[in-house]
Design a protein around this motif. Sequence first.
Motif, PDB file in Angstrom:
ATOM      1  N   GLY A  34       1.043  -1.513   0.367  1.00  0.00           N
ATOM      2  CA  GLY A  34       0.112   0.259  -0.045  1.00  0.00           C
ATOM      3  C   GLY A  34       0.354   0.874  -0.010  1.00  0.00           C
ATOM      4  O   GLY A  34       0.527   2.174   1.040  1.00  0.00           O
ATOM      5  N   ARG A  35       1.893   1.379  -1.077  1.00  0.00           N
ATOM      6  CA  ARG A  35       2.511   2.439  -0.990  1.00  0.00           C
ATOM      7  C   ARG A  35       2.196   4.208  -2.047  1.00  0.00           C
ATOM      8  O   ARG A  35       2.786   4.303  -1.356  1.00  0.00           O
ATOM      9  N   VAL A  36       1.936   3.605  -3.117  1.00  0.00           N
ATOM     10  CA  VAL A  36       1.569   4.551  -4.017  1.00  0.00           C
ATOM     11  C   VAL A  36       0.312   5.583  -3.842  1.00  0.00           C
ATOM     12  O   VAL A  36      -1.003   5.055  -3.373  1.00  0.00           O
ATOM     13  N   ALA A  37       0.434   6.798  -3.749  1.00  0.00           N
ATOM     14  CA  ALA A  37      -0.725   7.601  -3.836  1.00  0.00           C
ATOM     15  C   ALA A  37      -1.499   7.666  -5.106  1.00  0.00           C
ATOM     16  O   ALA A  37      -1.104   8.658  -5.610  1.00  0.00           O
ATOM     17  N   TRP A  38      -2.558   7.006  -5.104  1.00  0.00           N
ATOM     18  CA  TRP A  38      -2.970   7.346  -6.767  1.00  0.00           C
ATOM     19  C   TRP A  38      -3.920   8.615  -7.238  1.00  0.00           C
ATOM     20  O   TRP A  38      -4.380   9.281  -6.663  1.00  0.00           O
ATOM     21  N   THR A  39      -3.013   9.367  -8.367  1.00  0.00           N
ATOM     22  CA  THR A  39      -3.626  10.425  -8.764  1.00  0.00           C
ATOM     23  C   THR A  39      -4.773  10.705  -9.584  1.00  0.00           C
ATOM     24  O   THR A  39      -5.212  11.113 -10.734  1.00  0.00           O
ATOM     25  N   HIS A  40      -4.280   9.510 -10.880  1.00  0.00           N
ATOM     26  CA  HIS A  40      -4.906   9.125 -11.915  1.00  0.00           C
ATOM     27  C   HIS A  40      -5.458   7.606 -12.189  1.00  0.00           C
ATOM     28  O   HIS A  40      -4.684   6.854 -11.805  1.00  0.00           O
ATOM     29  N   LYS A  41      -7.025   7.490 -11.634  1.00  0.00           N
ATOM     30  CA  LYS A  41      -6.945   6.089 -12.100  1.00  0.00           C
ATOM     31  C   LYS A  41      -7.676   5.577 -12.932  1.00  0.00           C
ATOM     32  O   LYS A  41      -8.040   4.648 -13.397  1.00  0.00           O
ATOM     33  N   GLY A  42      -6.652   6.333 -14.180  1.00  0.00           N
ATOM     34  CA  GLY A  42      -7.674   6.050 -15.622  1.00  0.00           C
ATOM     35  C   GLY A  42      -8.573   6.945 -16.420  1.00  0.00           C
ATOM     36  O   GLY A  42      -8.108   7.800 -15.957  1.00  0.00           O
ATOM     37  N   ASP A  43      -8.652   6.220 -17.638  1.00  0.00           N
ATOM     38  CA  ASP A  43      -9.091   6.924 -18.541  1.00  0.00           C
ATOM     39  C   ASP A  43     -10.870   6.119 -19.004  1.00  0.00           C
ATOM     40  O   ASP A  43     -10.828   5.363 -18.362  1.00  0.00           O
ATOM     41  N   ASP A  44     -11.081   6.068 -20.566  1.00  0.00           N
ATOM     42  CA  ASP A  44     -12.460   5.350 -20.340  1.00  0.00           C
ATOM     43  C   ASP A  44     -11.491   4.283 -20.852  1.00  0.00           C
ATOM     44  O   ASP A  44     -13.173   3.819 -21.584  1.00  0.00           O
ATOM     45  N   GLU A  45     -10.870   4.240 -22.059  1.00  0.00           N
ATOM     46  CA  GLU A  45      -9.966   2.875 -22.018  1.00  0.00           C
ATOM     47  C   GLU A  45      -9.117   2.262 -21.567  1.00  0.00           C
ATOM     48  O   GLU A  45      -9.624   1.015 -21.032  1.00  0.00           O
ATOM     49  N   THR A  46      -8.582   2.802 -20.663  1.00  0.00           N
ATOM     50  CA  THR A  46      -7.692   2.470 -19.737  1.00  0.00           C
ATOM     51  C   THR A  46      -8.430   2.643 -17.875  1.00  0.00           C
ATOM     52  O   THR A  46      -8.514   3.785 -17.722  1.00  0.00           O
ATOM     53  N   SER A  47      -8.118   1.668 -16.902  1.00  0.00           N
ATOM     54  CA  SER A  47      -8.520   2.021 -15.654  1.00  0.00           C
ATOM     55  C   SER A  47      -7.155   1.028 -14.820  1.00  0.00           C
ATOM     56  O   SER A  47      -6.805  -0.117 -15.595  1.00  0.00           O
ATOM     57  N   LEU A  48      -7.107   1.481 -14.051  1.00  0.00           N
ATOM     58  CA  LEU A  48      -6.371   1.710 -12.516  1.00  0.00           C
ATOM     59  C   LEU A  48      -6.633   0.060 -12.184  1.00  0.00           C
ATOM     60  O   LEU A  48      -8.192  -0.024 -11.211  1.00  0.00           O
ATOM     61  N   LEU A  49      -6.807  -0.780 -11.397  1.00  0.00           N
ATOM     62  CA  LEU A  49      -6.380  -2.045 -10.791  1.00  0.00           C
ATOM     63  C   LEU A  49      -5.047  -2.598  -9.941  1.00  0.00           C
ATOM     64  O   LEU A  49      -3.573  -2.189 -10.359  1.00  0.00           O
ATOM     65  N   VAL A  50      -5.403  -2.405  -8.585  1.00  0.00           N
ATOM     66  CA  VAL A  50      -4.917  -2.759  -7.584  1.00  0.00           C
ATOM     67  C   VAL A  50      -3.761  -4.544  -7.641  1.00  0.00           C
ATOM     68  O   VAL A  50      -5.961  -4.310  -7.222  1.00  0.00           O
ATOM     69  N   ILE A  51      -2.927  -4.050  -7.219  1.00  0.00           N
ATOM     70  CA  ILE A  51      -3.127  -6.127  -7.065  1.00  0.00           C
ATOM     71  C   ILE A  51      -2.708  -6.074  -5.607  1.00  0.00           C
ATOM     72  O   ILE A  51      -1.195  -5.734  -5.501  1.00  0.00           O
ATOM     73  N   ALA A  52      -4.026  -6.144  -4.794  1.00  0.00           N
ATOM     74  CA  ALA A  52      -2.996  -6.191  -3.093  1.00  0.00           C
ATOM     75  C   ALA A  52      -2.948  -7.813  -2.911  1.00  0.00           C
ATOM     76  O   ALA A  52      -2.552  -8.623  -3.125  1.00  0.00           O
ATOM     77  N   SER A  53      -2.528  -7.877  -1.218  1.00  0.00           N
ATOM     78  CA  SER A  53      -2.646  -8.659  -0.596  1.00  0.00           C
ATOM     79  C   SER A  53      -2.821  -8.774   1.112  1.00  0.00           C
ATOM     80  O   SER A  53      -3.734  -8.299   1.111  1.00  0.00           O
ATOM     81  N   ARG A  54      -3.698  -9.981   1.477  1.00  0.00           N
ATOM     82  CA  ARG A  54      -3.873 -10.111   2.578  1.00  0.00           C
ATOM     83  C   ARG A  54      -3.674  -9.130   4.012  1.00  0.00           C
ATOM     84  O   ARG A  54      -3.842  -9.466   4.344  1.00  0.00           O
ATOM     85  N   SER A  55      -1.716  -9.208   3.983  1.00  0.00           N
ATOM     86  CA  SER A  55      -1.051  -8.794   4.812  1.00  0.00           C
ATOM     87  C   SER A  55      -1.614  -7.072   4.307  1.00  0.00           C
ATOM     88  O   SER A  55      -0.802  -6.327   4.823  1.00  0.00           O
ATOM     89  N   THR A  56      -2.222  -6.500   3.119  1.00  0.00           N
ATOM     90  CA  THR A  56      -1.613  -5.173   2.923  1.00  0.00           C
ATOM     91  C   THR A  56      -2.583  -4.281   4.012  1.00  0.00           C
ATOM     92  O   THR A  56      -3.772  -5.283   3.987  1.00  0.00           O
ATOM     93  N   PRO A  57      -2.077  -3.095   4.248  1.00  0.00           N
ATOM     94  CA  PRO A  57      -2.817  -2.564   5.690  1.00  0.00           C
ATOM     95  C   PRO A  57      -4.496  -2.093   5.146  1.00  0.00           C
ATOM     96  O   PRO A  57      -4.534  -1.474   4.065  1.00  0.00           O
ATOM     97  N   SER A  58      -5.490  -2.506   5.998  1.00  0.00           N
ATOM     98  CA  SER A  58      -6.656  -2.357   5.849  1.00  0.00           C
ATOM     99  C   SER A  58      -6.687  -0.852   5.404  1.00  0.00           C
ATOM    100  O   SER A  58      -7.683  -0.784   4.862  1.00  0.00           O
ATOM    101  N   PRO A  59      -6.234   0.545   6.090  1.00  0.00           N
ATOM    102  CA  PRO A  59      -6.492   1.791   5.784  1.00  0.00           C
ATOM    103  C   PRO A  59      -6.270   1.893   3.927  1.00  0.00           C
ATOM    104  O   PRO A  59      -7.344   2.773   4.159  1.00  0.00           O
ATOM    105  N   TYR A  60      -4.848   1.146   3.882  1.00  0.00           N
ATOM    106  CA  TYR A  60      -5.124   1.544   2.300  1.00  0.00           C
ATOM    107  C   TYR A  60      -6.117   1.210   1.814  1.00  0.00           C
ATOM    108  O   TYR A  60      -6.717   1.540   0.669  1.00  0.00           O
ATOM    109  N   LEU A  61      -6.863  -0.576   2.399  1.00  0.00           N
ATOM    110  CA  LEU A  61      -7.931  -1.342   0.684  1.00  0.00           C
ATOM    111  C   LEU A  61      -9.444   0.100   1.360  1.00  0.00           C
ATOM    112  O   LEU A  61      -9.881  -0.172  -0.202  1.00  0.00           O
TER     113      LEU A  61
END
Length: 253
Positions: A110-137
Motif C-alpha cells: 500500500g505504498r502508492v498514492a494514486w492521483t490518476h485512476k485511468g480514462d475511458d479506455e484503461t482503468s487502474l487495478l491494484v493487486i494487493a494481498s491479505r497483509s496489505t494495510p486495511s486503511p489502504y484497502l
Amino acid sequence: MTRPRVIVSVTATADGRVTLNRIERLLDDGPNQRWKTAWPPDADDLLMRRTIAIEHRHHPTVVLEGSGTFVADDAGSLQLPETSVPADVLRTDFLPYRSPRWFAVVDARGRVAWTHKGDDETSLLVIASRSTPSPYLAHLRQERIPYFVAGADRVDLTFALGKIRTQLAAECLVSEAGGGLNGALLRGGLVDELHIITVPALIGGLGTPSIMDGEPLEIGSVPQQLRAVDVQVGAHGTIWAHYEVVRRADGGR
C-alpha cells in the motif's frame, strides 16, 4: 490456460539495465531525459513497431507494473487513518465497474498514492494481498479504485493472474515492470514470451536494476531456455529481439 499469456516487454541497455540506478524514477522528467539521451534515432521506431506487433498478434487487455515504478524502494506504506470497515470486507476483491483495458499494479504494501485512476479506455487495478494495510484497502474502496486480493504475506502472482483471467476475461497480459517483478514472474514459471529492445549503451553498477532481478537461480538449476522468434536490428544499432519461453518435456519451465 488458467491464466493470461504473459509477455515481458522491456527496453534495456547492452548490459541489461532497465534504469539508471535504484534511486531515481524514470517517470520523473530529469532521469527520463538522461535515460533517453543514450537512445539512437532508430529506437523510437522499433518501440512503436514492437507495440503494434504485440497488439496485432495477441490483443492484450492488461498491462502489469510494480509499485517500484512509482515510489522509491525504501518507501513505506501510506499513512492513512484507521478504518471501521470490517477486515473480511476489505479483503474481498473490489471490482465496482468494468473496463475495456486495465493497468494493473502490484502494491501489497500500500505504498502508492494514486492521483490518476485511468480514462475511458484503461482503468487502474491494484493487486494487493491479505497483509496489505486495511486503511489502504479502505482508501481504494472510497476512491472507487478496483483491487484484487491475491496471497497472504505477499502477492501470489499465480493466483493474481488466475483472477485476471477469470474475472477480467483477459487472454493476454504485458508486463512492462522492472526487474524485481519480472524476475518473480520468471521464477514462478509465468513468462511465455519476451520482447527486449536493447539500445547500444552501457550503465553498469552493482545493484542497478536489470531485465530480470529477484531471487537468484537455485544451485543445480539450469537457465531458462528461449527460442528466438525474430531479431531486428535498426540502422543505428538498436536491437529488437522477440523470444518465446521453451517448455521442458516434463512440463516445467
